[in-house]
Motif scaffolding. Structure first.
Motif, mmCIF file in Angstrom:
data_model
loop_
_atom_site.group_PDB
_atom_site.id
_atom_site.type_symbol
_atom_site.label_atom_id
_atom_site.label_comp_id
_atom_site.label_asym_id
_atom_site.label_seq_id
_atom_site.Cartn_x
_atom_site.Cartn_y
_atom_site.Cartn_z
ATOM 1 N N ILE A 1 34.122 41.761 46.302
ATOM 2 C CA ILE A 1 33.542 40.753 45.567
ATOM 3 C C ILE A 1 33.489 40.985 44.333
ATOM 4 O O ILE A 1 33.564 40.102 43.398
ATOM 5 C CB ILE A 1 32.057 40.770 46.412
ATOM 6 C CG1 ILE A 1 32.222 40.070 47.629
ATOM 7 C CG2 ILE A 1 31.245 39.712 45.511
ATOM 8 C CD1 ILE A 1 30.916 40.300 48.475
ATOM 9 N N PHE A 2 32.935 42.147 43.879
ATOM 10 C CA PHE A 2 32.887 42.295 42.251
ATOM 11 C C PHE A 2 34.293 42.279 41.586
ATOM 12 O O PHE A 2 34.351 41.751 40.524
ATOM 13 C CB PHE A 2 32.400 43.765 41.973
ATOM 14 C CG PHE A 2 30.920 44.230 42.769
ATOM 15 C CD1 PHE A 2 30.053 42.949 42.532
ATOM 16 C CD2 PHE A 2 30.423 45.391 43.366
ATOM 17 C CE1 PHE A 2 28.963 43.082 43.423
ATOM 18 C CE2 PHE A 2 29.534 45.329 43.767
ATOM 19 C CZ PHE A 2 28.443 44.422 43.722
ATOM 20 N N GLN A 3 35.193 42.814 42.108
ATOM 21 C CA GLN A 3 36.464 42.672 41.561
ATOM 22 C C GLN A 3 37.109 41.390 41.596
ATOM 23 O O GLN A 3 37.479 40.593 40.487
ATOM 24 C CB GLN A 3 37.585 43.473 42.351
ATOM 25 C CG GLN A 3 37.401 44.966 42.091
ATOM 26 C CD GLN A 3 38.187 45.903 42.868
ATOM 27 O OE1 GLN A 3 38.969 45.488 44.000
ATOM 28 N NE2 GLN A 3 38.347 47.235 42.596
ATOM 29 N N ASP A 4 36.926 40.537 42.583
ATOM 30 C CA ASP A 4 37.294 39.157 42.520
ATOM 31 C C ASP A 4 36.504 38.366 41.643
ATOM 32 O O ASP A 4 36.882 37.125 40.987
ATOM 33 C CB ASP A 4 37.044 38.341 43.930
ATOM 34 C CG ASP A 4 37.872 39.171 44.964
ATOM 35 O OD1 ASP A 4 38.978 39.794 44.534
ATOM 36 O OD2 ASP A 4 37.822 38.731 46.272
ATOM 37 N N ALA A 5 35.186 38.646 41.160
ATOM 38 C CA ALA A 5 34.436 37.833 40.234
ATOM 39 C C ALA A 5 34.754 38.455 38.846
ATOM 40 O O ALA A 5 34.263 37.899 37.929
ATOM 41 C CB ALA A 5 33.125 38.115 40.397
ATOM 42 N N GLU B 1 32.699 33.785 49.041
ATOM 43 C CA GLU B 1 33.155 32.803 48.413
ATOM 44 C C GLU B 1 31.944 32.528 47.277
ATOM 45 O O GLU B 1 32.274 32.182 46.091
ATOM 46 C CB GLU B 1 33.680 31.450 48.816
ATOM 47 C CG GLU B 1 34.096 30.359 47.988
ATOM 48 C CD GLU B 1 34.653 29.162 48.683
ATOM 49 O OE1 GLU B 1 34.702 28.307 48.044
ATOM 50 O OE2 GLU B 1 34.553 29.069 50.048
ATOM 51 N N ASN B 2 30.614 32.226 47.885
ATOM 52 C CA ASN B 2 29.755 31.726 47.022
ATOM 53 C C ASN B 2 29.115 33.084 46.128
ATOM 54 O O ASN B 2 28.646 32.801 45.047
ATOM 55 C CB ASN B 2 28.393 31.215 47.882
ATOM 56 C CG ASN B 2 28.898 29.760 48.011
ATOM 57 O OD1 ASN B 2 29.007 28.836 47.245
ATOM 58 N ND2 ASN B 2 29.002 29.418 49.531
ATOM 59 N N CYS B 3 29.332 33.897 46.716
ATOM 60 C CA CYS B 3 29.023 35.293 45.932
ATOM 61 C C CYS B 3 29.688 35.283 44.568
ATOM 62 O O CYS B 3 29.475 35.873 43.686
ATOM 63 C CB CYS B 3 28.992 36.636 46.850
ATOM 64 S SG CYS B 3 27.709 36.925 48.081
ATOM 65 N N VAL B 4 31.204 35.138 44.767
ATOM 66 C CA VAL B 4 31.943 35.268 43.701
ATOM 67 C C VAL B 4 31.582 34.510 42.531
ATOM 68 O O VAL B 4 31.789 34.659 41.262
ATOM 69 C CB VAL B 4 33.581 35.527 44.367
ATOM 70 C CG1 VAL B 4 34.345 35.303 43.105
ATOM 71 C CG2 VAL B 4 33.923 36.629 45.080
#
Length: 369
Positions: A344-348, A278-281
């Motif tokens: 993670i990259f896609q969610d961001a 969550e924090n990475c995104v």
């Protein structure tokens, strides 16, 4: 006739081989502690000062050890040589440096150059503060009472506080930990800017998010003067950077989860692996807002571990898994494989990424908006 093999059991030779392998795993900690001992005594530096090879009597004298310790030092060196840290010359009865032990020679002893000096990293990662939580992993897994269940990771169960609080209050460990991170950063950046300059192709500006005292940014700015480098850090970190050590790098005080300064590229060096998904995104979204389009060269440069990045190298994968379990015990955050990074990259909101395994067990990941 009924035999053990007829019943599907292994032979005596196979059982003894399995026991020998089990013993190897059981006593593997001895290798790590012997390595720590060698670094604390200064054996790699002593061998280097003595011309790259030294006998046990020469080491005893160079290290100012009591003469009765010579037979024990010989046993220690025999194990370290078998493990690849030194090479033994039987004719001369001397121990020489290998690529492994050369990494442990201090920069002061070595002279100019950035290709070694990793002793502080070895000492910190084998420090009792780091190692002790592994002794109570099973208890942490079983913990159900309110007190222990509140401990997010085994480190907190063992020490009652998280890593950062211990590093702040225990000056000796805090210095050791900071020295470890600094020497590892210098080493990796030395390799990156020397051998993989294409990572910085076409950039006019770069911001190192969470870049500490600016070591990585200064290395990039020195190697590529065309790139305007800045560091985003928390206010108290920026305030602690001596003005004489800015090295042409701009420091910006702020919260990376709230805002990232505009730049052609954002560098995230060993940042994301310390945070949950969550924090990475959340952080990556701030990074995406800071960079131009992919067509204009915008990208996020992630330097981190990708589990399984070198499938043909079983030793590399094993080291990644060892590091992951160590992280599980100390800070809790997971090391990720390619599939987990991609999510993670896609969610961001990023359109794609490229993983290049050029930093040993770690990789450079270029992430595109």
């Amino acid at each position: 006739m009924d035999t053990s093999r007829d019943r599907g059991l292994t032979t005596g030779d196979e059982l003894m081989q399995a026991q020998a392998e089990l013993w190897n795993h059981v006593f593997a900690y001895t290798r790590s502690m012997s390595l720590r001992c060698a670094v604390e005594l200064g054996i790699p530096d002593a061998v280097n000062r003595l011309g790259g090879a030294a006998s046990v009597p020469e080491l005893v004298a160079a290290l100012s050890l009591p003469l009765p310790r010579a037979p024990y030092l010989r046993r220690l060196m025999r194990l370290l040589a078998h493990a690849g840290f030194f090479v033994f010359d039987a004719a001369a009865a001397s121990y020489g440096l290998t690529p492994l032990s050369r990494l442990l020679v201090s920069t002061a002893t070595r002279g100019a150059g950035g290709q070694g000096g990793l002793s502080p990293f070895a000492l910190a990662m084998l420090h009792p503060v780091i190692v002790s939580p592994s002794m109570s992993l099973a208890s942490w897994f079983r913990a159900a009472d309110a007190v222990n269940a509140a401990a997010r990771v085994p480190f907190e169960s063992a020490h009652g506080r998280d890593l950062w609080a211990v590093a702040k209050d225990d000056r000796e460990f805090g210095v050791a930990f900071n020295d470890a991170m600094a020497c590892d950063g210098r080493f990796v950046m030395y390799v990156l800017v020397r051998d993989h300059s294409n990572v910085f192709r076409g950039l006019a500006s770069l911001v190192d998010v969470g870049g500490g005292s600016g070591g990585a940014a200064r290395a990039i700015a020195t190697a590529f003067p065309r790139i305007r480098c800045s560091v985003l850090e928390l206010p108290h970190v920026v305030a602690a950077v001596p003005t004489g050590e800015l090295g042409g790098v701009e420091f910006v005080a702020g919260d990376m989860f709230e805002h990232v300064p505009k730049a052609d590229a954002v560098l995230l060096k060993w940042i994301l692996h310390g945070w949950d998904d969550e924090n990475c995104v959340r952080l990556l979204r701030r990074c995406r807002e800071a960079i131009p389009s992919k067509e204009d060269g915008g990208r996020v440069i992630v330097m981190d571990l990708v589990v399984g990045s070198s499938p043909a190298d079983e030793k590399a994968t094993e080291t990644q898994l060892l590091w992951d379990v160590m992280m599980m015990g100390v800070v809790g955050s997971p090391e990720r494989d390619e599939r987990e990074w991609r999510k993670i990259f896609q969610d961001a909101g990023f359109s794609g990424h490229k993983i290049v395994a050029v930093l040993g067990i770690r990789s450079v990941i270029e992430v595109y908006p």
